[in-house]
Design a protein around this motif. Structure first.
Motif, short mmCIF file in Angstrom:
data_model
loop_
_atom_site.label_atom_id
_atom_site.label_comp_id
_atom_site.label_asym_id
_atom_site.label_seq_id
_atom_site.Cartn_x
_atom_site.Cartn_y
_atom_site.Cartn_z
N GLY A 38 -29.35 49.55 63.83
CA GLY A 38 -28.39 50.33 63.07
C GLY A 38 -27.08 49.79 62.77
O GLY A 38 -26.14 50.68 62.58
N ALA A 39 -26.86 48.62 62.61
CA ALA A 39 -25.61 47.84 62.18
C ALA A 39 -25.35 48.49 60.76
O ALA A 39 -23.91 48.53 60.67
N PHE A 40 -26.04 48.53 60.16
CA PHE A 40 -25.81 49.17 58.70
C PHE A 40 -25.73 50.63 58.44
O PHE A 40 -25.30 51.09 57.47
N ASN A 41 -25.90 51.29 59.54
CA ASN A 41 -25.61 52.86 59.41
C ASN A 41 -24.26 53.15 59.13
O ASN A 41 -23.54 52.51 59.44
N ASP A 42 -24.08 54.45 58.54
CA ASP A 42 -22.70 54.63 58.28
C ASP A 42 -22.43 56.12 58.97
O ASP A 42 -22.66 57.15 58.31
#
Length: 505
Positions: free
Chosen positions: A199-203
């Motif tokens: 989830g590194a690109f979750n916002d």
């Protein structure tokens, strides 16, 4: 456990050469001061050459020739720069190839009593880990299965780029491209190692991804400051060293937790992990971590140590290579257009690339190889000799740590035609330069049993990413000055690479 390189007598064909060779003591090198050796050269002018060792060694190559010596306090260094010497070194690497210690990583493991893995382990400890990890990371059949997951991460990266373009409002440019590319590399390698997206690109990013990502980036940054210096931190616990260890602690804590979660998932699915499944055909369809757990040959500590090393080794290298590829494409519109035409001819109607389609893109592979040649993330690879050899006419004894300077070989006009020019076509097999070149002139992933274990993953993830980006965007580099190289743990751009992405449709 074997703690040092096993040594043998010289290989027969070397014995006669050794008898005629010049003595080791005559190998040239810079003037050394008592006790500190050449340390002042590294640290003076605010550590100019500590950050740019490739420039220092390039000047030594011009002054002393293809082989030279150096010494930093008690660290004795020998450098070779020709493919012929590279081949001799690899031939003499022995049963347990040894690169020599990455001291900050080693000291942390020893102080915390943590297991060493495939990157820093030695002897039988290394061989055991490597024999387990190899099966799922170097077989193309297994690596190909990750194409879909790699494309999922890339789709998130592209969405992130488009969102950041709006937020930054810099006419298509991202304010922190490096962070975006590092997150892509981090998320991709972890999706392979842990069989899940973090989830590194979750916002905003998930808490575990954010903490894990911050810790790995901090470890890599601080390692770069420590790795070329004597290991004073082994005896003096500075504030920086304490922070460094705390970041490592976080990596092991989160890595161990993710491994425990996967173990519990496998147990709840009915898999009996107390029985080794090495000979069971079901292991062929397993992903990396379930396979390693099912083998039952490594302890939990050993698995965690190996997985953390693989992640750390994979993030910095792939991310920086991609930054250099984007720099090359952004500065060379003709190369970019030729690459776009090739990718477009293979991918139709919005099709995503995979391991099969990128095999039809030799120019794409050539672009990446030119980046790896001119801007190698590892300016050298090293081995501790298992036997006496002759290098550039000098007798070099066993137990010597030899650095093979790939960065210098890559820019040698006697090895590569127009060596400083970017020519992706030089890597297409039909080219005459490809046929006549010494195979050891280009070894970005090393060679032999200790070749980079993540090579197949890295090659595929980079090829798929560049194919996707070139399909989606025109790439414009806005750096007015030439971007140089600075050394962290790997060779990195010495300034922000400013890339503007312009939508093609």
């Amino acid at each position: 456990m074997q703690s040092k390189t096993a040594t043998t007598t010289a290989i027969p064909e070397e014995e006669e050469k050794i008898a005629d060779a010049k003595p080791f003591s005559e190998i040239p090198g810079p003037k050394l001061y008592p006790i500190i050796g050449n340390l002042l050269t590294l640290i003076k002018n605010n550590g100019y050459h500590q950050k740019r060792p490739h420039l220092l060694y390039s000047s030594y190559r011009q002054k002393y020739g293809p082989i030279f010596r150096d010494k930093i306090v008690n660290m004795k260094l020998l450098f070779v720069t020709t493919p012929e010497d590279f081949a001799t070194v690899f031939k003499a690497e022995g049963k347990y190839p040894d690169r020599g210690p990455t001291m900050p990583w080693i000291v942390y493991r020893e102080q915390r009593k943590k297991a060493k893995g495939v990157l820093i382990g030695k002897g039988e400890e290394w061989r055991k880990s490597r024999s387990v990890m190899d099966k799922k990371l170097l077989k193309m059949k297994d690596v190909s299965a990750y194409s879909g997951r790699m494309n999922e991460v890339i789709s998130d990266l592209i969405s992130h780029i488009k969102r950041k373009q709006i937020e930054d409002n810099l006419n298509g440019e991202l304010s922190n491209l490096q962070n975006a590319i590092y997150k892509w590399s981090f998320e991709t390698i972890n999706s392979v190692l842990f069989s899940k997206r973090l989830g590194a690109f979750n916002d905003p990013p998930t808490p575990i991804a954010e903490k894990f990502y911050k810790s790995v980036c901090s470890v890599l940054n601080i390692t770069g400051n420590l790795v070329l210096m004597p290991p004073f931190y082994k005896y003096f616990k500075t504030k920086q060293w304490k922070e460094y260890c705390s970041y490592w602690d976080t990596l092991f804590e989160i890595g161990g937790k993710l491994i425990d979660e996967e173990r519990n998932r496998l147990l709840s699915s009915g898999l009996d992990l107390s029985k080794k499944l090495e000979s069971n055909h079901r292991t062929e369809d397993m992903e990396f971590l379930p396979y390693v757990l099912s083998r039952g040959e490594l302890s939990d500590e050993e698995i965690t140590g190996n997985v953390i090393e693989l992640m750390g080794g994979g993030v910095d290298t792939s991310a920086n290579t991609i930054m250099w590829v984007l720099y090359i494409l952004g500065k060379n519109p003709d190369i970019q257009e030729k690459l776009y035409q090739e990718v477009s001819s293979v991918l139709k109607n919005g099709q995503f690339p995979d391991s099969q389609s990128v095999q039809k893109m030799p120019y794409l592979k050539g672009v990446i190889k030119e980046s790896e040649r001119l801007y190698p993330v590892l300016i050298a690879t090293s081995r501790i000799l298992a036997q006496d050899v002759v290098l550039s006419g000098y007798h070099v004894p066993a137990e010597t740590r030899v650095y093979m300077m790939m960065h210098l070989a890559a820019r040698d006009e006697s090895i590569f035609d127009e060596a400083t020019k970017i020519k992706p076509e030089r890597w297409i097999r039909s080219s005459s330069s490809q046929r006549k070149r010494n195979p050891f002139s280009f070894i970005p992933f090393g060679f032999g049993p200790r070749m980079c274990i993540g090579r197949r993953i890295a090659e595929l993830e980079m090829e798929i990413l560049i194919a996707r980006l070139i399909s989606e965007f025109r790439i414009d580099c806005r750096n007015e000055k030439e971007v140089g190289v600075t050394f962290r743990l790997v060779a990195s751009p010495d300034q922000d690479i400013r890339i503007a992405f312009q939508q093609r449709n």
